[in-house]
Structure formats: structure tokens, C-alpha cells
Design an enzyme around this catalytic site. Structure first.
Site, PDB file in Angstrom:
ATOM      1  N   GLU A  95       0.825  -1.205   0.000  1.00 16.42           N
ATOM      2  CA  GLU A  95       0.000   0.000   0.000  1.00 16.42           C
ATOM      3  C   GLU A  95       0.854   1.248   0.000  1.00 16.42           C
ATOM      4  O   GLU A  95       2.013   1.228   0.400  1.00 16.42           O
ATOM      5  CB  GLU A  95      -0.928  -0.003   1.216  1.00 16.42           C
ATOM      6  CG  GLU A  95      -0.213  -0.178   2.523  1.00 16.42           C
ATOM      7  CD  GLU A  95      -1.161  -0.360   3.701  1.00 16.42           C
ATOM      8  OE1 GLU A  95      -2.017  -1.257   3.640  1.00 16.42           O
ATOM      9  OE2 GLU A  95      -1.017   0.399   4.673  1.00 16.42           O
ATOM     10  N   CYS A 108       3.605   8.382   0.536  1.00 17.65           N
ATOM     11  CA  CYS A 108       4.251   7.543   1.544  1.00 17.65           C
ATOM     12  C   CYS A 108       4.348   6.144   0.940  1.00 17.65           C
ATOM     13  O   CYS A 108       3.331   5.508   0.655  1.00 17.65           O
ATOM     14  CB  CYS A 108       3.373   7.558   2.790  1.00 17.65           C
ATOM     15  SG  CYS A 108       3.856   6.392   4.043  1.00 17.65           S
ATOM     16  N   CYS A 115       7.021  -6.730   7.422  1.00 21.69           N
ATOM     17  CA  CYS A 115       8.163  -6.165   8.143  1.00 21.69           C
ATOM     18  C   CYS A 115       8.575  -7.145   9.225  1.00 21.69           C
ATOM     19  O   CYS A 115       7.738  -7.811   9.824  1.00 21.69           O
ATOM     20  CB  CYS A 115       7.765  -4.835   8.780  1.00 21.69           C
ATOM     21  SG  CYS A 115       9.119  -4.017   9.661  1.00 21.69           S
ATOM     22  N   CYS A 119       7.185  -3.899  15.706  1.00 20.15           N
ATOM     23  CA  CYS A 119       6.809  -2.881  16.699  1.00 20.15           C
ATOM     24  C   CYS A 119       5.359  -3.175  17.106  1.00 20.15           C
ATOM     25  O   CYS A 119       4.529  -3.461  16.232  1.00 20.15           O
ATOM     26  CB  CYS A 119       6.913  -1.473  16.109  1.00 20.15           C
ATOM     27  SG  CYS A 119       8.568  -1.060  15.535  1.00 20.15           S
ATOM     28  N   CYS A 122       2.246  -1.558  15.323  1.00 18.89           N
ATOM     29  CA  CYS A 122       2.298  -1.370  13.873  1.00 18.89           C
ATOM     30  C   CYS A 122       1.675  -2.555  13.155  1.00 18.89           C
ATOM     31  O   CYS A 122       2.069  -3.704  13.369  1.00 18.89           O
ATOM     32  CB  CYS A 122       3.748  -1.182  13.440  1.00 18.89           C
ATOM     33  SG  CYS A 122       3.911  -0.963  11.666  1.00 18.89           S
ATOM     34  N   GLY A 162       7.179  -1.767   5.872  1.00 17.09           N
ATOM     35  CA  GLY A 162       8.559  -2.245   5.757  1.00 17.09           C
ATOM     36  C   GLY A 162       9.583  -1.351   6.420  1.00 17.09           C
ATOM     37  O   GLY A 162       9.286  -0.231   6.841  1.00 17.09           O
ATOM     38  N   SER A 194      12.744   6.616   6.738  1.00 11.73           N
ATOM     39  CA  SER A 194      12.415   6.451   8.151  1.00 11.73           C
ATOM     40  C   SER A 194      12.833   5.054   8.603  1.00 11.73           C
ATOM     41  O   SER A 194      12.484   4.061   7.971  1.00 11.73           O
ATOM     42  CB  SER A 194      10.907   6.637   8.345  1.00 11.73           C
ATOM     43  OG  SER A 194      10.553   6.472   9.695  1.00 11.73           O
ATOM     44  N   SER A 217      12.547   6.306  14.239  1.00 14.33           N
ATOM     45  CA  SER A 217      11.411   6.023  15.112  1.00 14.33           C
ATOM     46  C   SER A 217      11.940   5.694  16.498  1.00 14.33           C
ATOM     47  O   SER A 217      12.590   4.670  16.687  1.00 14.33           O
ATOM     48  CB  SER A 217      10.599   4.854  14.549  1.00 14.33           C
ATOM     49  OG  SER A 217      10.100   5.206  13.279  1.00 14.33           O
ATOM     50  N   HIS A 219      10.108   6.465  19.901  1.00 20.31           N
ATOM     51  CA  HIS A 219       8.918   5.966  20.602  1.00 20.31           C
ATOM     52  C   HIS A 219       9.078   5.708  22.099  1.00 20.31           C
ATOM     53  O   HIS A 219       8.086   5.384  22.772  1.00 20.31           O
ATOM     54  CB  HIS A 219       8.367   4.686  19.949  1.00 20.31           C
ATOM     55  CG  HIS A 219       8.061   4.821  18.495  1.00 20.31           C
ATOM     56  ND1 HIS A 219       7.669   6.003  17.907  1.00 20.31           N
ATOM     57  CD2 HIS A 219       8.091   3.916  17.482  1.00 20.31           C
ATOM     58  CE1 HIS A 219       7.472   5.816  16.609  1.00 20.31           C
ATOM     59  NE2 HIS A 219       7.732   4.572  16.323  1.00 20.31           N
ATOM     60  N   CYS A 336       0.159   2.367   9.188  1.00 19.26           N
ATOM     61  CA  CYS A 336       0.941   1.490   8.306  1.00 19.26           C
ATOM     62  C   CYS A 336       0.408   0.073   8.251  1.00 19.26           C
ATOM     63  O   CYS A 336       0.236  -0.573   9.273  1.00 19.26           O
ATOM     64  CB  CYS A 336       2.361   1.393   8.820  1.00 19.26           C
ATOM     65  SG  CYS A 336       3.122   2.972   8.996  1.00 19.26           S
TER      66      CYS A 336
HETATM   67  N1  SAH Z   1      10.059   0.956   9.479  1.00 15.10           N
HETATM   68  C1  SAH Z   1      10.151   2.382   9.409  1.00 15.10           C
HETATM   69  C2  SAH Z   1       9.117   3.060   8.533  1.00 15.10           C
HETATM   70  C3  SAH Z   1       7.681   2.611   8.605  1.00 15.10           C
HETATM   71  S1  SAH Z   1       6.586   3.172   9.824  1.00 15.10           S
HETATM   72  C4  SAH Z   1      10.130   2.969  10.793  1.00 15.10           C
HETATM   73  O1  SAH Z   1       9.853   2.256  11.749  1.00 15.10           O
HETATM   74  O2  SAH Z   1      10.416   4.150  10.935  1.00 15.10           O
HETATM   75  C5  SAH Z   1       6.467   4.909   9.846  1.00 15.10           C
HETATM   76  C6  SAH Z   1       6.153   5.439  11.249  1.00 15.10           C
HETATM   77  O3  SAH Z   1       4.803   5.163  11.664  1.00 15.10           O
HETATM   78  C7  SAH Z   1       7.056   4.818  12.309  1.00 15.10           C
HETATM   79  O4  SAH Z   1       7.491   5.822  13.182  1.00 15.10           O
HETATM   80  C8  SAH Z   1       6.101   3.854  13.000  1.00 15.10           C
HETATM   81  O5  SAH Z   1       6.535   3.479  14.260  1.00 15.10           O
HETATM   82  C9  SAH Z   1       4.815   4.636  12.996  1.00 15.10           C
HETATM   83  N2  SAH Z   1       3.609   3.828  13.249  1.00 15.10           N
HETATM   84  C10 SAH Z   1       3.376   2.550  12.895  1.00 15.10           C
HETATM   85  N3  SAH Z   1       2.157   2.162  13.304  1.00 15.10           N
HETATM   86  C11 SAH Z   1       1.611   3.210  13.942  1.00 15.10           C
HETATM   87  C12 SAH Z   1       0.364   3.429  14.595  1.00 15.10           C
HETATM   88  N4  SAH Z   1      -0.537   2.469  14.689  1.00 15.10           N
HETATM   89  N5  SAH Z   1       0.131   4.661  15.113  1.00 15.10           N
HETATM   90  C13 SAH Z   1       1.054   5.632  15.024  1.00 15.10           C
HETATM   91  N6  SAH Z   1       2.243   5.489  14.430  1.00 15.10           N
HETATM   92  C14 SAH Z   1       2.534   4.283  13.898  1.00 15.10           C
END
Ligand code: SAH
Length: 346
Positions: A95, A108, A115, A119, A122, A162, A194, A217, A219, A336
Site C-alpha cells: 500500500e 508515503c 516487516c 513494533c 504497527c 517495511g 524512516s 522512530s 517511541h 501502516c
Molecule cells: N520501518 C520504518 C518506517 C515505517 S513506519 C520505521 O519504523 O520508521 C512509519 C512510522 O509510523 C514509524 O514511526 C512507526 O513506528 C509509525 N507507526 C506505525 N504504526 C503506527 C500506529 N498504529 N500509530 C502511530 N504510528 C505508527
């Protein structure tokens, strides 16, 4: 679309195309003509390349695949965000999200099918990773987004499905094609990569000498909490991550943006805000706060507005530049991997 043994034309660098042409008995200058069609006219088939002979077009079609993606679902949201789900040649789905804002047309893009990093909040990593995307597939995502906008893409962010640094070679190849003045010609500073904190990837990028934007990222401001939210922290804990980020900043003179997804009562407390300031105040950086987009697979809730405001206050007081990304496209499951997850449920 049948599974190709051939390469995607949108994943071939200019000098590689030149070499292929010469090896096929064609003049080298045709490569720039072909690239004009691919990245300036953005045509959708070989036949539209009217200054290329039919014989050469046939040779090209035999050697390369033109269409990498087949759009299957297109969801609009009330906020103007659009989400596209596409099928790849092997039936896998990815997507991409179109995020128009003021005079920007951002896309995006995904870098992998799934992936591996998992996390907790995610949706992309709930079933692991199936495969890497090839550069031609990534470039095709951008071209598809541009076609859908009906206007030039101004910004690309690798924040879809990813982990870009888990597919470093193909992501960099795509970036080179997208950045090349003879190619898609988008300034490197308009391209953001990212990462969830893959330290060797950050190290490699800093040696690359390309001016793309880097987001990390984060967090969580301490190892205990970060490991709970992001298993990647077991491989590269915070001290290693912050060290490489500092090196990156010193050597490239570029500022990193730290993404901080805010989960209610988990990582949005006053103690966390103080720890975050202590962690980041020693070097120039930005923080982007992202109130959690709630997903079914994770029971965390999004932060209250008061907590977001409290974080902004703490960071601003410490002189750290802070922005908030209020989730756009919640009604199209823009977190994502959510749309793909719905369409690939086992
Ligand atoms: N793998 C890379 C890029 C993909 S995610 C990374 O981790 O940076 C892009 C961003 O969206 C990341 O910061 C990720 O942690 C965040 N993200 C993923 N799922 C989310 C959610 N449910 N709510 C808010 N942010 C989220």
C-alpha cells in the site's frame, strides 16, 4: 501480470540502460530518450515512446517489465488522504498513501512486503516479512501516486510498509533513480527515509553522501520501555542508536527527526517527557509526535490532547523543535499496513 524473470525497467540506472543498449547494438543516447519517456512524460507503455523504433521497443519489452503494480483498491478519506492498495507480479499486496497538504503532494511508499521488526502497535509487522520490494517496484509506487494526483509529486517518505534499511540496496537504488536529474529529478531533501533504528543502516547512509532526510522512530526514552514497544531495541539499544545519530548529525551536518508515537499512559507520561528531553538535548534534532492510530492487534490507546501538549511544552522549553502529526486518514485505516492486513488475512 505474470511473474517476471526479467528486470523492471523502472529499477534500471541510466548507465545500466546505456550499457544494455550498446550491448544490443543500439546507440547509447537512446537511454536518455527512454528515460525522458519514463520519468518526464511518465508514459504507461512502450508504444507511447514515439521516437523509439518499433524494433527497439520490442527488444525492450522482451528484456524488461514495464508494469510493476496493478492498483486494486483506492480509498479516499474525508481529510483528503488517499490510500492505494496494489498487487505485485507475484500476487503480494502493498500500500501507499497520498497525503496532499497546501502546495505539497506527498506520497508515503512501502519498501517491503511486511516487516520483520514487529513494533507492537504497527499493523505492518504482524505477520513478519514476505519479501523485499525491488527498486523498480518502489519507483513504480511513486509514478502511480503521481498519476493519481494528476500532478507532480513534491515529497516522498519511506514510511509505508517495511523497514527501508532492511532492504538497503533496493531502496538506495530507487532513491538514485528518483533523485537523478535525468530521471524523476526530485531533490534528495524532499525524500525522507524512516528507520525503526537499524544502526548499521544509519551508519551506511552517513557514508553514502546523499542529502536525503532521515527520520528515526524512537517511541520511548529508555531501554526498558523501548524494548517493550520495539523489539529492534534488543539488537541496537538506545546508547548505540543515539551514538550513531550524533555521528550522523556531526558528519552530514543534517538534522534527524525523531518520530515518537504516543500511547496513552505508556510512553506519554511526564517522566517520559523529562527523559526524552535529557536524551535529546545534547545534539540538534527535531521531534515529531504521532498520537497512536489505534489498531485491533494492539490494545494501546491514543494519547489525550493534554499529554501531547505537555510533551510539546517540555520539548520546546528545552529548545527542541517539535511538530505533531495528527493522524490523517484514520477513516481509511492509514496506519501502516492496516489496509493490506485487511486484504491478506490468513
Ligand atoms: N520501518 C520504518 C518506517 C515505517 S513506519 C520505521 O519504523 O520508521 C512509519 C512510522 O509510523 C514509524 O514511526 C512507526 O513506528 C509509525 N507507526 C506505525 N504504526 C503506527 C500506529 N498504529 N500509530 C502511530 N504510528 C505508527
Amino acid at each position: 501480470m505474470s511473474a517476471p524473470n526479467k528486470q523492471f525497467i523502472h529499477g534500471i540506472l541510466l548507465d545500466e540502460l546505456q550499457a544494455w543498449l550498446v550491448a544490443s547494438g543500439e546507440p547509447k543516447f537512446r537511454a536518455k530518450q527512454i528515460w525522458q519517456w519514463l520519468y518526464h512524460q511518465c508514459v504507461h507503455s512502450w508504444d507511447e515512446m514515439t521516437n523509439i523504433s518499433k524494433t527497439l521497443r520490442e527488444k525492450l519489452a522482451e528484456a524488461f517489465v514495464f508494469q510493476a503494480l496493478e492498483p486494486v483498491v483506492d480509498q479516499d478519506s474525508s481529510t483528503g488522504t488517499r490510500k492505494l492498495l496494489s498487487r505485485l507480479h507475484d500476487g503480494q499486496m502493498i500500500e501507499e498513501v497520498l497525503i496532499p497538504a497546501d502546495d505539497r503532494r506527498t506520497v508515503c511508499v512501502s519498501s517491503q512486503v511486511g516487516c520483520v521488526f514487529g513494533c507492537v502497535f504497527c499493523a505492518s509487522g504482524q505477520h513478519g516479512v514476505t519479501r523485499n520490494l525491488q527498486a523498480g517496484e518502489i519507483v513504480s509506487e511513486v509514478l502511480l501516486a503521481q498519476k493519481e494526483y494528476g500532478d507532480r509529486i513534491t515529497n516522498i517518505v519511506f514510511m509505508g510498509i517495511g523497514e527501508p534499511f532492511d532492504n538497503y540496496e533496493e531502496v538506495m537504488r530507487a532513491i538514485r533513480i528518483l533523485n537523478d536529474p535525468d530521471g524523476f529529478c526530485l531533490g534528495a531533501r524532499r525524500i525522507t527515509v524512516s528507520t525503526c533504528g537499524v544502526v548499521p543502516g544509519i551508519q551506511r547512509l552517513l557514508e553514502e553522501g546523499i542529502q536525503v532526510e532521515l527520520s528515526v522512530s524512537l517511541h520511548a526514552p529508555n531501554d526498558e520501555l523501548r524494548s517493550e514497544l520495539m523489539p529492534v531495541n534488543f539488537s541496537w539499544p538506545l546508547n548505540e542508536l543515539i551514538d550513531v545519530c550524533k555521528r550522523y548529525t556531526q558528519i552530514t551536518k543534517r538534522i534527524i527527526t525523531f518520530e515518537y508515537t504516543m500511547v496513552r499512559d505508556v510512553n506519554d507520561t511526564e517522566v517520559c517527557a523529562r527523559e526524552l528531553v535529557a536524551l535529546l538535548r545534547t545534539f540538534p534534532c527535531r521531534v515529531n509526535l504521532i498520537p497512536l492510530s489505534e489498531i485491533d492487534e494492539y490494545d494501546g490507546k491514543t494519547s489525550r490532547p493534554e499529554s501531547v501538549k505537555m510533551f510539546i511544552r517540555y520539548l520546546q522549553k528545552a529548545g527542541i523543535n517539535v511538530t505533531v502529526r495528527w493522524s490523517k486518514g484514520l477513516d481509511v485505516n492509514a496506519a501502516c499496513g492496516q489496509l493490506r492486513a485487511q486484504h491478506t488475512e490468513a
